[in-house]
Design a protein around this motif. Structure first.
Motif, PDB file in Angstrom:
ATOM      1  N   TYR A 141      38.763   5.384  -1.289  1.00  0.00           N
ATOM      2  CA  TYR A 141      40.038   4.770  -0.892  1.00  0.00           C
ATOM      3  C   TYR A 141      39.954   4.277   0.550  1.00  0.00           C
ATOM      4  O   TYR A 141      40.399   3.159   0.862  1.00  0.00           O
ATOM      5  N   LEU A 193      44.510   5.479  -6.599  1.00  0.00           N
ATOM      6  CA  LEU A 193      43.795   6.668  -6.164  1.00  0.00           C
ATOM      7  C   LEU A 193      44.721   7.687  -5.522  1.00  0.00           C
ATOM      8  O   LEU A 193      44.510   8.896  -5.648  1.00  0.00           O
ATOM      9  N   SER A 239      42.748  11.123 -16.204  1.00  0.00           N
ATOM     10  CA  SER A 239      42.444  12.036 -15.100  1.00  0.00           C
ATOM     11  C   SER A 239      42.979  13.439 -15.366  1.00  0.00           C
ATOM     12  O   SER A 239      42.352  14.430 -14.980  1.00  0.00           O
ATOM     13  N   GLY A 285      32.158   4.883  -4.788  1.00  0.00           N
ATOM     14  CA  GLY A 285      32.535   5.123  -6.180  1.00  0.00           C
ATOM     15  C   GLY A 285      31.381   5.654  -6.994  1.00  0.00           C
ATOM     16  O   GLY A 285      30.378   4.972  -7.207  1.00  0.00           O
ATOM     17  N   VAL A 315      37.302  10.686  -4.438  1.00  0.00           N
ATOM     18  CA  VAL A 315      38.449   9.799  -4.671  1.00  0.00           C
ATOM     19  C   VAL A 315      38.973   9.207  -3.372  1.00  0.00           C
ATOM     20  O   VAL A 315      39.157   7.989  -3.261  1.00  0.00           O
ATOM     21  N   LEU A 351      37.183  -0.595  -8.435  1.00  0.00           N
ATOM     22  CA  LEU A 351      37.297  -0.715  -6.981  1.00  0.00           C
ATOM     23  C   LEU A 351      36.878  -2.089  -6.469  1.00  0.00           C
ATOM     24  O   LEU A 351      37.495  -2.639  -5.551  1.00  0.00           O
ATOM     25  N   GLY A 375      44.035  -0.112  -4.748  1.00  0.00           N
ATOM     26  CA  GLY A 375      43.589   1.276  -4.704  1.00  0.00           C
ATOM     27  C   GLY A 375      44.717   2.284  -4.628  1.00  0.00           C
ATOM     28  O   GLY A 375      44.458   3.492  -4.553  1.00  0.00           O
ATOM     29  N   PHE A 420      34.596   3.110 -12.599  1.00  0.00           N
ATOM     30  CA  PHE A 420      35.177   3.355 -11.279  1.00  0.00           C
ATOM     31  C   PHE A 420      34.745   2.265 -10.301  1.00  0.00           C
ATOM     32  O   PHE A 420      35.543   1.730  -9.528  1.00  0.00           O
TER      33      PHE A 420
END
Length: 341
Positions: A82, A124, A54, A336, A78, A283, A121, A279
């Protein structure tokens, strides 16, 4: 932005590592021994990989100045997932516990997920802190400071954070201990250091890599460290998660060796495919693992068949869900976004 092939390999590795780490959590309901402990060794790097990437990607893409609306874009792609997945997982747990001796109130349970980040999560929240840190890094021109001394200091801080937290048995609610940036700050500066010594264009003159970086990038140091970890595993001295003191030098050596070994090696199609849906897989896969346990059971099938079924349902289900939600812009924001690779 120049395509950094090593990042494709790293992201695929991180996605598979997180997936298999949670897969082992389910298998451990039936088998838990030194073999499964050894299997966890390479998997503890999954979450650090995502956090490292990231920062690395933004440092390559934006260098010394982020565009207007940078943080707002991060919040959209993001923090909205979440909230959405946090609601799904918290509601599912509340429903599952309803009527049992462990029943909890809906809002009390939701607080554990949203406020205390008590689900996978939590990553995140850490990532969002890194995005804010990178905004500040460019906003106040902190790139004028050499990142190498900060990397060494950050490694010490992160190791001390985890070591002291476990030594004094600090246990705040949920995953609040995990989302504090002190435990992960080494990843921020490791990314800045590696970008500093990475040639971003073919014509760019590469800054000479310092001796320590050249030395620690040699695979033999990683192999030596892994050997020590394996011995410690047989001695039952280690706990296995990304939030351990020993993971910090492990990740640094792993990343240095991988970035050196994969330099210029084009990522094949299957690696890029995992990247595109990474991603969404991150998730959603626990949801499909739990669905498998609910519909099939954890002991109905032979262990090998159960393990394979989890992989198939968790992987295929997560990818199909991500394909479906990415047919609309809102679906991508809420569930996502699929990466363009």
């Amino acid at each position: 932005m120049q395509k950094v092939e090593e990042i494709y390999w790293l992201r695929a590795y991180g996605c598979v590592a997180v997936f298999l780490f949670h897969w082992l959590d389910h298998l451990n309901q039936r088998v838990d021994n030194v073999v499964t402990d050894l299997m966890r060794i390479p998997l503890v790097l999954g979450t650090p990989v995502f956090l490292f990437i990231s920062v690395f990607v933004f440092a390559v893409r934006y260098d010394k100045q982020v565009p207007p609306g940078f943080l707002l874009q991060r919040v959209k792609y993001v923090m909205l997932p979440y909230l959405v997945y946090g609601f799904i997982y918290s509601t599912a747990q509340w429903w599952n516990l309803a009527g049992s001796d462990d029943a909890v109130g809906f809002w009390e349970n939701a607080k554990a997920y949203f406020i205390y980040a008590g689900w996978h999560g939590y990553f995140l929240i850490i990532a969002m802190q890194f995005y804010a840190a990178y905004w500040a890094y460019t906003r106040w021109q902190l790139w004028r400071l050499h990142p190498v001394p900060w990397l060494w200091a950050a490694c010490i801080v992160s190791m001390a954070y985890w070591g002291l937290a476990y030594w004094f048995e600090i246990e705040p609610p949920g995953y609040l201990l995990w989302i504090a940036p002190l435990g992960w700050v080494y990843l921020f500066f490791l990314a800045l250091v590696l970008v500093r010594y990475y040639p971003l264009t073919p014509s760019e003159t590469l800054i000479e890599r310092p001796v320590w970086l050249q030395t620690l990038s040699q695979p033999r140091w990683l192999a030596l460290f892994v050997g020590v970890i394996v011995l410690a595993t047989f001695a039952h001295w280690l706990a296995f998660s990304s939030k351990e003191v020993w993971v910090i030098p492990f990740f640094v050596l792993f990343t240095l060796a991988l970035m050196r070994g994969l330099k210029g090696r084009r990522a094949p199609g299957w690696v890029r495919y995992i990247n595109a849906y990474s991603f969404g897989i991150y998730l959603a896969h626990p949801m499909f693992f739990t669905l498998t346990d609910t519909l099939v059971g954890t002991t109905t099938l032979p262990l090998e068949a159960y393990a394979l079924l989890l992989i198939l349902v968790g992987g295929v289900g997560s990818i199909l869900l991500n394909k479906a939600v990415n047919t609309t812009t809102w679906g991508a924001m809420l569930f996502g976004k699929r990466l363009k690779v």
